[in-house]
Enzyme design. Structure first.
Site, short mmCIF file in Angstrom:
data_model
loop_
_atom_site.label_atom_id
_atom_site.label_comp_id
_atom_site.label_asym_id
_atom_site.label_seq_id
_atom_site.Cartn_x
_atom_site.Cartn_y
_atom_site.Cartn_z
N GLU A 1 11.58 -2.78 1.06
CA GLU A 1 10.86 -3.14 -0.16
C GLU A 1 11.75 -3.52 -1.33
O GLU A 1 11.47 -4.48 -2.04
CB GLU A 1 9.96 -1.97 -0.57
CG GLU A 1 9.02 -2.29 -1.70
CD GLU A 1 7.97 -1.22 -1.85
OE1 GLU A 1 7.89 -0.63 -2.93
OE2 GLU A 1 7.25 -0.97 -0.87
N ARG B 1 -10.53 3.07 -11.07
CA ARG B 1 -10.65 2.46 -9.74
C ARG B 1 -12.11 2.08 -9.42
O ARG B 1 -12.58 2.20 -8.30
CB ARG B 1 -10.09 3.38 -8.65
CG ARG B 1 -8.59 3.61 -8.76
CD ARG B 1 -8.08 4.46 -7.62
NE ARG B 1 -8.57 5.84 -7.73
CZ ARG B 1 -8.60 6.71 -6.74
NH1 ARG B 1 -8.18 6.34 -5.53
NH2 ARG B 1 -9.05 7.94 -6.92
N HIS C 1 -4.85 -1.11 9.99
CA HIS C 1 -5.34 -1.38 8.65
C HIS C 1 -6.66 -2.14 8.67
O HIS C 1 -7.16 -2.56 7.63
CB HIS C 1 -4.29 -2.15 7.85
CG HIS C 1 -3.11 -1.29 7.51
ND1 HIS C 1 -2.04 -1.15 8.36
CD2 HIS C 1 -2.84 -0.51 6.44
CE1 HIS C 1 -1.16 -0.32 7.81
NE2 HIS C 1 -1.63 0.08 6.66
N LYS D 1 -12.57 -0.39 -6.50
CA LYS D 1 -12.38 0.24 -5.19
C LYS D 1 -13.66 0.91 -4.71
O LYS D 1 -14.14 0.66 -3.60
CB LYS D 1 -11.25 1.26 -5.26
CG LYS D 1 -11.15 2.19 -4.04
CD LYS D 1 -10.11 3.28 -4.28
CE LYS D 1 -10.19 4.35 -3.20
NZ LYS D 1 -9.80 3.84 -1.87
N ASP E 1 10.16 8.91 7.98
CA ASP E 1 9.59 7.60 7.71
C ASP E 1 10.37 6.86 6.63
O ASP E 1 10.61 7.41 5.55
CB ASP E 1 8.14 7.74 7.24
CG ASP E 1 7.18 8.05 8.38
OD1 ASP E 1 7.56 7.84 9.53
OD2 ASP E 1 6.07 8.51 8.10
N GLU F 1 -1.13 15.78 9.47
CA GLU F 1 -0.86 15.68 8.04
C GLU F 1 -2.10 15.91 7.17
O GLU F 1 -2.24 15.32 6.10
CB GLU F 1 -0.23 14.32 7.71
CG GLU F 1 1.06 14.07 8.47
CD GLU F 1 1.69 12.72 8.14
OE1 GLU F 1 1.43 12.19 7.05
OE2 GLU F 1 2.43 12.20 8.99
N GLU G 1 5.64 -1.76 12.36
CA GLU G 1 4.40 -2.53 12.32
C GLU G 1 4.69 -3.85 13.00
O GLU G 1 5.68 -4.50 12.70
CB GLU G 1 3.98 -2.76 10.86
CG GLU G 1 2.72 -3.58 10.70
CD GLU G 1 2.93 -5.07 10.83
OE1 GLU G 1 2.06 -5.73 11.43
OE2 GLU G 1 3.94 -5.58 10.35
#
EC number: 2.1.1.14
Length: 749
Positions: A599, A15, A689, A18, A593, A478, A660
């Site tokens: 998807e 990564r 986001h 990133k 959730d 969480e 969303e």
């Protein structure tokens, strides 16, 4: 025969992209340093593909954020609001992806949507009345030249014009047909520039061709390509499709003056049938035979059996889609060889393509024998008790009583929440300290008692803050979870976890999907401990937070030896046990959730119910069917198109659903109203986001728009999604504005 791939992972083996990009976002390195690091990464990736013996190497499949956004810059589809900012080209690029808020202005990020039926997200360009499509960018040419300087003759890749127009947004009064002529000229300019640089071919990605197409859409496709291909500037043009078959346009496609066509033989139900009906001898078939979306080894015998039926004279073996949907390599994993041998990540899929090519050419007998031996092994046995439990399910197990309307009245009386109740989606910012403590605990550098004390302290802080600012329904944050799927998978039998199996989800965000290896059962209670602790710290309701079975399945690498329906039902029973334990522990609001419900919806409408919704919706209902009527079930969905499956979503029979919605300008509200949607709803009132904090009055306006379409008795006020990746300061500022707007709206009711 030769080999290629549609695209390669971008983030790097570890990564690297990133971490370098995030340093740039934090102003720790310059733009030049970011661009130099990206250039080095591209060279490394091209060299890997070359050394694996792949004969055609793609270029411009790399992206600093998203390839669709790259195409928008290439063709000047950039909003005036961003052009008018005094920003560099790279700053404009990231402003469209992430939003911009600073001394030079304030603009929102463009919408982000799922890339077909994957967990990748693309940035959605917007055509305005002032949009002037033309060749404006240079990335595709720069990267071709980079590769050429390294001695590589690559095949540049760009999103095709049909898919670009199909997947973009249009300002009122503007339509795709308005831009056909300018797109034709722009693509031919791309051809000309590439030919000038010495390129011999180009790949135009057209995955939109695998969807249901209307007569008008087919006409648009043919109009674009008949004119674009009239002058190819000497290039060989490959139209590349993936994620399904092209049954609606196959005959038109093969009759175009194109040089090569890429078809998906993995997910394309009718691809083999179409090709067996005839494929032009003067065209090359790029056969997508190695699965680009799953991590299991290719079964060479099955692939060879398919290839033997293909009548095309010129064949190039390729992946079924870009390899950005799988992790980089298995080389860094620590599984036992008996397990690891069953997996192929991106680098290993290059080996598979080379092996298949060699076998087809009368070589590779040793690799074929080894592959046969691998597939002769019984990988894992069945859980007889679990299989019997599933076999014993009846219709009653999927039905919650009493019906929604009666439950709604019971719950309003039980909770006595104000109109427009406020909540968040679940997670709060995970700081460096949170991640460091979790890592230390996993390395046994922190005792269970020390880790628990840390978690209790941070939960206390956020419970107290939520109470002080006035949230109605709280969450524990969480903080103990690294990922909403991996956390659950670690407490389920049948799951395996990679060490470095990261896959790009959007921008620089990676996910590490767990692997479903065998039958799935719950090993022990998963969330009860911290949900119960948080509830003990307040008199206000605290939501229990679970990930739903369909999302756990969709965000894992699924088995291929049993159906995804059967795998999902196994997971559903495990989550059902957790729901009942939460309820028994006094948690009266439980959020399950299903962020990824949409998807894996088949791309063709005719397959929606039989192949997916007829089992996905019941799987969710199974999870909550036996809770008490005064236990409120929430669910959450994000970054997908939901308007066409609203009745199915209502049929989940949840009590509250949050969507969303902010980036898409609340487009879903009209459909909720038209469909007489019964479930209470929380359309996201601001975009999490992006690091951007909503301006004063912005959320007030959003709430007004919601209340114009949905009765106030049905509305919840919440952000778009979880807040794990955001900073504490921006999170608290944004949530405070949310609460102020909700309180102001109540006064006007």
């Amino acid at each position: 025969m030769s080999t290629t791939i549609i695209g390669f992972p971008r983030l790097g083996e570890f990564r690297e992209l990133k971490f370098t990009t995030e340093k740039y976002f934090r102003n720790e390195i310059t733009a030049d340093e970011l661009l130099a690091a990206a250039k080095d990464l591209r060279a490394k990736h091209w060299n890997i593909v070359k050394e694996k013996g792949i004969t055609e190497i793609p270029s411009n499949d790399f992206s600093h954020y998203d390839n669709f956004l790259d195409a928008a810059f290439l063709f000047n589809v950039v909003p005036e609001s961003v052009k008018n900012l005094d920003l560099t080209e790279l700053e404009q690029y990231f402003a469209l992806a992430r939003g911009y808020q600073g001394e030079k202005g304030d603009v929102r990020a463009l919408p982000m949507k799922k890339w077909f039926n994957t967990n990748y997200h693309y940035i959605v360009p917007k055509f305005e009345k002032t949009t002037a499509v033309k060749l404006a960018g240079h990335k595709i040419f720069d990267e071709y030249q980079e590769a050429k300087d390294l001695g590589l003759d690559t095949r540049p890749v760009v999103v095709g014009p049909f898919t670009f127009l199909q997947l973009s947004d249009f300002e009122d009064g503007v339509k795709a047909e308005d831009f056909v002529d300018s797109f034709i000229a722009a693509y031919q300019d791309v051809f000309a520039k590439l030919a000038e640089l010495g390129a011999t071919r180009i790949q135009l990605d057209e995955p939109a061709l695998v969807k249901d197409l209307t007569a008008d859409e087919k006409a648009l496709f043919l109009n674009l390509y008949n004119k674009i291909l009239a002058d190819k500037k000497g290039l060989e043009v490959l139209i590349q499709t993936y994620f399904g078959d092209v049954r609606d346009v196959y005959n038109d496609l093969v009759n175009l003056p194109v040089d090569a066509i890429g078809l998906d033989f993995v997910e394309g139900k009718k691809t083999l049938e179409l090709v067996k009906g005839g494929f032009p001898a003067d065209k090359t078939l790029y056969a997508g035979i190695v699965n680009g979306k799953n991590i299991w080894r290719n079964n060479y015998e099955k692939s060879l059996a398919v290839l033997e039926q293909i009548p095309a004279e010129k064949i190039v073996l390729t992946s079924s889609c870009s390899l950005l949907h799988v992790p980089f390599t298995t080389a860094n994993e620590e599984f036992e060889p008996a397990i690891l041998n069953h997996f192929a990540f991106a680098v290993e899929k290059l080996d598979e393509l080379r092996d298949l090519d060699a076998i087809r050419n009368g070589q590779g007998a040793e690799s074929l024998a080894a592959n046969k031996e691998l597939f002769a092994i019984e990988r894992v046995g069945a859980n007889a008790e679990l299989r019997a439990r599933i076999a014993g399910l009846t219709e009653a197990d999927y039905t919650r009583l009493p019906a929604f309307a009666e439950r709604e009245a019971i719950q309003k009386d039980a909770f006595k929440l104000p109109l427009l109740p406020t909540t968040t989606i679940g997670s709060f910012p995970q700081t460096k300290e949170v991640r460091a403590k979790r890592l230390a605990f996993r390395k046994n550098e922190l005792s269970q008692e020390e880790y628990d004390a840390f978690l209790a302290e941070i939960i206390d802080e956020w419970i107290k803050w939520q109470e002080e600012v006035g949230f109605d329904v709280l969450v524990h944050g969480e903080f103990e979870r690294n990922d909403m799927v991996e956390y659950f998978g670690q407490n389920l039998s049948g799951y395996l976890f990679s060490k470095n199996g990261w896959v790009q989800s959007y921008g620089m965000r990676g996910v590490k999907p767990p692997i479903i290896w065998g039958d799935v059962t719950r090993l022990n209670p998963i969330t009860v401990k911290w949900s119960s602790y948080a509830q003990s710290r307040t008199d206000k309701p605290v939501k229990g937070m679970l990930t739903g079975p369909v999302t756990i399945l969709n965000w894992s690498f699924p088995r291929e030896d049993i159906s995804i329906k059967d795998s999902t039902l196994q997971i559903a029973l495990a989550i059902k046990d957790e729901v009942l334990d939460l309820e028994a522990a006094g948690i009266k609001i439980i959020q399950i959730d299903e962020a990824a419900l949409r998807e894996k919806l088949p791309l063709r409408r005719s397959d929606w119910y039989e192949d997916y919704l007829d089992w996905a919706i019941p799987a969710f209902r199974l999870v909550h069917s036996t809770v008490a009527p005064d236990t409120q079930i929430h669910t959450h969905m994000c970054y997908s198109e939901f308007t066409d499956i609203i009745p199915a979503i209502d049929n989940l029979d949840a009590d509250v659903i949050s969507f969303e919605a902010s980036r898409s300008n609340l487009e879903i509200l009209d459909e909720l109203k038209a469909q007489n949607f019964q479930t209470e709803v929380g359309p996201g009132v601001y975009d999490i986001h992006s690091p951007r904090v909503p301006q004063d009055g912005e959320i007030d306006h959003t709430i007004e728009a919601i209340l114009a379409k949905v009765p106030s008795s049905k509305v919840w006020i919440n952000p778009d999604c979880g807040l794990k990746t955001r900073g504490i300061k921006e999170t608290k500022e944004s949530l405070t504005k949310l609460l102020e707007a909700a309180k102001a709206a109540r006064k006007n009711l």
